[in-house]
Structure formats: C-alpha cells, structure tokens
Design a protein around this motif. Structure first.
Motif, PDB file in Angstrom:
ATOM      1  N   UNK A  38       0.765  -1.271   0.055  1.00  0.00           N
ATOM      2  CA  UNK A  38      -0.047   0.183  -0.054  1.00  0.00           C
ATOM      3  C   UNK A  38       0.856   1.337   0.042  1.00  0.00           C
ATOM      4  N   UNK A  39       2.077   1.096   0.634  1.00  0.00           N
ATOM      5  CA  UNK A  39       2.921   2.375   0.749  1.00  0.00           C
ATOM      6  C   UNK A  39       4.211   2.487   0.070  1.00  0.00           C
ATOM      7  N   UNK A  40       4.190   2.065  -1.126  1.00  0.00           N
ATOM      8  CA  UNK A  40       5.542   2.163  -2.120  1.00  0.00           C
ATOM      9  C   UNK A  40       6.389   1.054  -2.069  1.00  0.00           C
ATOM     10  N   UNK A  41       6.124  -0.227  -1.644  1.00  0.00           N
ATOM     11  CA  UNK A  41       6.993  -1.335  -1.700  1.00  0.00           C
ATOM     12  C   UNK A  41       8.310  -1.183  -0.666  1.00  0.00           C
ATOM     13  N   UNK A  42       9.510  -1.152  -1.603  1.00  0.00           N
ATOM     14  CA  UNK A  42      10.651  -0.983  -0.940  1.00  0.00           C
ATOM     15  C   UNK A  42      10.761   0.131   0.064  1.00  0.00           C
ATOM     16  N   UNK A  43      10.325   1.239  -0.522  1.00  0.00           N
ATOM     17  CA  UNK A  43      10.166   2.521   0.079  1.00  0.00           C
ATOM     18  C   UNK A  43       9.540   2.660   1.464  1.00  0.00           C
ATOM     19  N   UNK A  44       8.552   1.716   1.767  1.00  0.00           N
ATOM     20  CA  UNK A  44       8.127   1.677   3.075  1.00  0.00           C
ATOM     21  C   UNK A  44       8.925   1.384   4.176  1.00  0.00           C
ATOM     22  N   UNK A  45      10.153   0.714   3.663  1.00  0.00           N
ATOM     23  CA  UNK A  45      11.203   0.034   4.684  1.00  0.00           C
ATOM     24  C   UNK A  45      11.900   1.101   5.491  1.00  0.00           C
ATOM     25  N   UNK A  46      11.923   2.194   4.734  1.00  0.00           N
ATOM     26  CA  UNK A  46      12.628   3.464   5.208  1.00  0.00           C
ATOM     27  C   UNK A  46      11.871   4.187   6.554  1.00  0.00           C
ATOM     28  N   UNK A  47      10.654   4.371   6.540  1.00  0.00           N
ATOM     29  CA  UNK A  47       9.911   5.011   7.802  1.00  0.00           C
ATOM     30  C   UNK A  47       9.823   3.815   8.763  1.00  0.00           C
ATOM     31  N   UNK A  48       9.637   2.566   8.354  1.00  0.00           N
ATOM     32  CA  UNK A  48       9.509   1.351   9.205  1.00  0.00           C
ATOM     33  C   UNK A  48      10.938   1.196   9.949  1.00  0.00           C
ATOM     34  N   UNK A  49      12.066   1.199   9.555  1.00  0.00           N
ATOM     35  CA  UNK A  49      13.353   0.966  10.163  1.00  0.00           C
ATOM     36  C   UNK A  49      13.509   2.194  11.309  1.00  0.00           C
ATOM     37  N   UNK A  50      13.098   3.480  10.616  1.00  0.00           N
ATOM     38  CA  UNK A  50      13.359   4.662  11.404  1.00  0.00           C
ATOM     39  C   UNK A  50      12.434   4.561  12.743  1.00  0.00           C
ATOM     40  N   UNK A  51      11.118   4.221  12.685  1.00  0.00           N
ATOM     41  CA  UNK A  51      10.342   4.065  13.444  1.00  0.00           C
ATOM     42  C   UNK A  51      10.778   2.835  14.633  1.00  0.00           C
ATOM     43  N   UNK A  52      11.327   1.828  13.940  1.00  0.00           N
ATOM     44  CA  UNK A  52      11.861   0.984  14.954  1.00  0.00           C
ATOM     45  C   UNK A  52      12.827   1.274  15.947  1.00  0.00           C
ATOM     46  N   UNK A  53      13.809   2.387  15.467  1.00  0.00           N
ATOM     47  CA  UNK A  53      14.629   3.011  16.124  1.00  0.00           C
ATOM     48  C   UNK A  53      14.331   3.941  17.442  1.00  0.00           C
ATOM     49  N   UNK A  54      13.424   4.619  16.851  1.00  0.00           N
ATOM     50  CA  UNK A  54      12.758   5.801  17.475  1.00  0.00           C
ATOM     51  C   UNK A  54      11.859   5.302  18.900  1.00  0.00           C
ATOM     52  N   UNK A  55      10.779   4.235  18.145  1.00  0.00           N
ATOM     53  CA  UNK A  55       9.801   3.945  18.859  1.00  0.00           C
ATOM     54  C   UNK A  55       9.783   2.517  19.547  1.00  0.00           C
ATOM     55  N   UNK A  56      10.017   1.540  18.761  1.00  0.00           N
ATOM     56  CA  UNK A  56      10.011   0.011  19.100  1.00  0.00           C
ATOM     57  C   UNK A  56      10.629  -0.366  19.918  1.00  0.00           C
ATOM     58  N   UNK A  57      12.076  -0.199  19.829  1.00  0.00           N
ATOM     59  CA  UNK A  57      13.234  -0.835  20.573  1.00  0.00           C
ATOM     60  C   UNK A  57      13.295  -0.092  21.730  1.00  0.00           C
TER      61      UNK A  57
END
Length: 596
Positions: A38-57
């Motif tokens: 829904x959000x641009x294929x491989x481009x979605x990995x960029x915000x996904x990994x950033x949010x992992x660092x800022x929020x998830x871990x």
C-alpha cells in the motif's frame, strides 16, 4: 507468591525464544506485506526502520526492565511503582483478554483449513455442484472458489451484523481444539511454555525457508519480488505512510499488553535484558521483511497466473470470433491483434467489445489485500494452482498455527501472571486449575465468534479492541516512568541489574522522542475516528460475490464505545478509587519505587 519463590526460565535462551514466539506472529505474514504493497514497496522500509529505532526498541527495553526488576505481572508492577498506576496494569489485562478472545479464533480457522488440506482435491479449488447436480452453485460462480470456501463453508457468514444465527459446530470444535493446545502449552506456567517455545519460535522459519525456495521458483514470482522492492519514493511525503510504519512496529512487538512484563518477571535479577531487547526487535523486523519476500513471490505467482489466464481468455475469444488459426495469436502479440482486428473488422469487433477483458499485470499486483483475506483467500488461491498443492497447504496452515499459538502463549501469560500474583487466588488454586479456568472462560466467550454473524464481531474486536487502548496504555507507561517515577531512579534500577546505566540514546528516547511520537499517534487516531464519520465494516454479498461496505448499526457503535472505554477507563477509575480511599479512610498512599 513471594518474589524469591517465583519460577524462572531455565536459561536466557528460553526467554528470548518466548519473546520471539510472542512478537513474531500473524501480523508479520499478512499485515506487513499489505503495508508494503500500500505504501510504495521497498520505500516503506525507510520509515519502518526509522520508527523501529525511535519507538519500538526503546519501549520494548523499558517493559523488559520493569518486568525483570519487579518480578511481578503488569498489575503488580505498576501498582508497586505507584498505587495510582494500578489501572495501567488492569487495562493491559483487559486488552489482552480481548485479544485472546478473537485471536484464537484465527487458530481455529487455521485448524479448519489444515484438516481440509488432506484431500485429493483441495475443497477451495473448485466450486461445489448445485442441488440438481446440473452445474455449479451460483454464489460460488459469481465469486471465486476460494472466497466461497472462506465465507460460506468456513464462516457460513450472515448478510449483516444484524442477522444472527446458530453456532457453526465445525468452527466451535476447531476453537475448542485451539484452546486445548494453548492450555497444554501453558499448563505449568513458564515450565511448560519454556519448552514449547523451542518449537513454536523456530518451526515457522523452517516453513518460510521452504516456501521461499519454492516461491522464487514459481512462474511469475520475480514479478512480485520486483514489485515489493521497487520503491515509490513519493509515498515518503504521505503522513499515513509514517503513521502506519509506527503503528506496525508498535503492535508487532506486542507493547502494552503486559506480556513482555510478565515474561521478563521470570528472569534472573542480573539477566542482560538490554541485549535481548535489541536482538528480539531485530529478529522481529527481519522476519517481517523475510516473510514479505516469501509473500510477494507467492503473490507474484498468483498475479501472473491471473494475468495470463485473462490473456488466454481474450485470445480464445478472438480466435473463435474471427475464425483464426490456433497459433496466429499468442500472449506476446495479443495487443497487436486487438488493435488490428478492431481496425480491420470494426463491426464484428464491436460485437465482442463488452466481453473483452482488460488484462493488466500491474493492476493485479496493485490489488492490496489485508488480514484474513491475504492469509486465507489469496494464499489459498495461489496454493491450489501449485503442483502438490496439498503438501504446500498443510505446510502453510501448520505454520500459521505455530505463529498463532506462539503469540497466544504471550497473550494468556499476560492474563495469568497478574492473577497468580494475587495471593488470594494463588492460595486456593493450583497453576493447572487457574490456567484451565482462564482458558475455559475465554473459550466460552469466544464461541460468539463462531456464529453466522461472528466474523463481524471479530472485526470489531480486531479494529477497536487493541488499537487506541494500547496507544493510551503505553503513553501512560512512558510518561509514568520518565516523569512520575523519574528517569534517574529508573537508570539506577537498570544499573543494579546490568552493572551499567543506559546510554544517552535510551534516555533521549524515553524522555522526549517516544512520548511525543505516541502523543502524535494517539491524537491522529482520535481525529481520524471523529472525522471518519459513522464506522463501517465489510459485509459479504452472496449475490455480488464480493464484500461491500456497510455502516455499523447503533447497537454495534455503542458496543465499540464500550470496548474502548472498558480498557482505557481502568486507568482513571483506579486512580480515583485510590484517591478516594486515601481521603475516606485516611490511608496514606505513597509512591513506591522500583528499588523496593
């Protein structure tokens, strides 16, 4: 139960595998690929990994630290930090209960499909015959065999949430079996769970690797993989992309349910949870990406199969209409012949124009399918077209079971651990009895999802039972640790367990970045809910053979409000009760510390 008598994991590996088994669930297989699509294929990995660092871990780290230091479940841990925060733990238990009620229904569906996979012809491969044995059922013909099997054979779904019906006995028995398996896995608490997770945490990877090898060798699989990794960078300017990336990290790691606090409460005092938090978070996110490659290879095969089937139907239509030789038109030159025949035989071509389908591979790949539609319809449709389809079906649905049961272990532990910490219950009920009572209670409430309208109630719990409430719970958690309990004391407690204080990264995340991010997400959900108007849901229309959108009736909207309030309302209600108790009885209520 005294803290020093509390059972523990046999070794740190059991704890890591329990966290992996809990965090890596069905959302990694169907939710993450859907968001990528829904959000641009491989481009979605960029915000996904950033949010992992800022929020998830950081939030994952925080919950493990609280559980390990307190050696209590969510209710006891937050009450010990401050009596006013006891409602946070209760809210976690309520939310976990909601999740348990409907999540195990998915495992029941997986059992249903698994049992039906042991047939010479998969039952969702072809439409059943009508009562006269003269043709196929009309509802199945206007839909697809896979859709018919899911909505009619599996769910026997009603026409709307207003139309109730009896219990589907097959589904009820599958749900009973799912709860029996869960009970056997948690019957003796961590002693049982610690052994089960060796299998539930590792077997899905075996199946995913097998499916990856099979998937990439399927015709058209590379079309799907290429589609996934082709970034549409314009999606990075879409706020919804970043919001969905943040919420996916949030829910995928299982924050706010109390499961992580409960699991960590069985650790040894000096266990290195900091390293484990990073490892589990990385494994979880890596699994999402890995599972997406598998999913998109299967999805590419399905899309290519549908595209080429469409081209074949058009080719046969042209050959039969214009009485041409069999080898005249091929899939490679079909567009040329469409234009040519339209130019040379306009009147004859106009006669078949309404029957001429538009075949587009990109459109097939663009069709985003979420949740149960991806797991039980799209995958089933792809599997039925594979050689040895029964084998691949058994492997796939057994993998879904392992993912679902692994997550259920964490969900049930989040309920059982606070109950075991309550001395009144621990004195009168053994582990086996209390665990059994919780499973029986959830099973009987879950029977409502096996009725004809049960899938619509399932959707309510899935959409509203653990979304806004979890954001609220974790927001209160991070603010309480950072500003009520205090970061300095929290750092000291971590130093007591690990031998060193957390570095600047963790402190910045806890003090500013994660709280602000959660406030933004919480406000977005509230605004989106208000601006969205009347809540809607998808209804199966047997005459159209597809799902249509319908507004929830008034009683369903009231129930949605009750679901939201019942969990979030625990936080202020408990705080008000403690305040009233202090004023009424003169009881001194003081904030305890993690150090005590």
């Amino acid at each position: 139960m005294e803290k020093d008598a509390r059972p523990s994991w046999e070794n740190p590996m059991q704890f890591v595998l329990a966290c992996v088994s809990y965090a890596v669930g069905l959302g990694n297989v169907w939710r993450f690929p859907y968001l990528c699509q829904m959000h641009g294929g491989g481009g979605f990995l960029i915000p996904y990994l950033i949010m992992l660092v800022l929020e998830g871990v950081p939030l994952f780290y925080m919950e493990l630290a609280i559980g390990q230091k307190m050696r209590l479940g969510s209710i006891g841990a937050w009450s010990a930090i401050s009596p006013y925060l006891g409602g946070v733990g209760i809210a976690s238990v309520v939310t976990s209960t909601f999740l348990c009620l409907y999540y195990n229904v998915i495992n029941g569906w997986a059992f249903w499909y698994l049992f039906h996979s042991f047939q010479s012809v998969l039952p969702w491969a072809d439409c059943p015959l009508n009562s006269n044995q003269t043709g196929y059922l009309e509802e199945c013909e206007v839909a697809t065999p896979t859709q018919y099997f899911f909505y009619r054979e599996t769910l026997n779904i009603s026409s709307s949430i207003n139309e109730n019906g009896g219990i589907h006995m097959g589904q009820a028995l599958c749900l009973l079996l799912a709860w029996m398996i869960v009970y056997l896995c948690i019957v003796r608490g961590v002693e049982s769970t610690g052994k089960v997770v060796y299998f539930t945490a590792t077997f899905p990877y075996v199946v995913l690797i097998i499916y990856l090898i099979r998937g990439v060798t399927l015709h058209g699989a590379l079309n799907g993989v290429r589609y996934m990794f082709t970034p549409k960078m314009e999606q990075l300017a879409n706020p919804a992309t970043w919001i969905n990336a943040a919420t996916q990290i949030f829910f995928s790691l299982g924050l706010g349910f109390g499961s992580l606090i409960a699991f960590a409460s069985y650790n040894e005092h000096h266990n290195n949870f900091e390293r484990q938090a990073v490892i589990v978070s990385m494994i979880n996110s890596g699994t999402s990406i890995f599972a997406s490659i598998v999913t998109f290879s299967i999805y590419g095969f399905k899309a290519t199969f549908n595209y080429e089937s469409c081209l074949e139907r058009v080719r046969l239509l042209l050959l039969n209409t214009f009485d041409m030789a069999e080898d005249t038109i091929s899939m490679d030159n079909i567009n040329y012949w469409i234009a040519e025949l339209n130019r040379t035989h306009p009147e004859q071509f106009a006669g078949i124009a309404s029957k001429l389908e538009t075949c587009d591979l990109e459109a097939e790949l663009d069709t985003a399918v979420e949740g149960t539609g991806l797991a039980f319809i799209v995958y089933s449709e792809a599997i039925k077209n594979m050689p040895l389809s029964q084998l691949w079906s058994v492997l796939y649905f057994f993998m879904l079971l392992m993912l679902g049961i692994g997550s259920m272990l964490g969900n049930v532990t989040a309920i059982i651990t606070p109950l075991r910490d309550w001395k009144l219950l621990s004195r009168h009920f053994s582990n086996e009895t209390l665990n059994g009572l919780v499973c029986v209670f959830c099973f009987f409430l879950g029977l409502g999802f096996t009725t004809r309208s049960g899938n619509y109630w399932f959707t309510i719990f899935n959409d509203y039972g653990a979304t806004l409430s979890l954001l609220f719970i974790v927001l209160i958690e991070i603010i309480s640790v950072a500003y009520v309990y205090g970061l300095r004391r929290f750092e000291k407690d971590i130093e007591d367990m690990l031998g060193h204080r957390p570095n600047w990264y963790w402190k910045i995340m806890w003090a500013a970045v994660s709280p602000l991010l959660l406030i933004g997400l919480f406000m977005f959900y509230i605004v989106n809910y208000i601006m969205g108007g009347t809540p809607t849901y998808q209804v199966w229309d047997k005459y159209l053979g597809q799902s249509v959108t319908m507004a929830y009736p008034a009683f369903a909207q009231a129930f949605i409000g009750l679901v939201l309030v019942s969990s979030m309302g625990c936080v202020p209600l408990v705080a008000l009760y403690v305040l009233w108790k202090k004023k009424r009885h003169g009881v001194e209520v003081t904030d305890n510390t993690l150090s005590t």
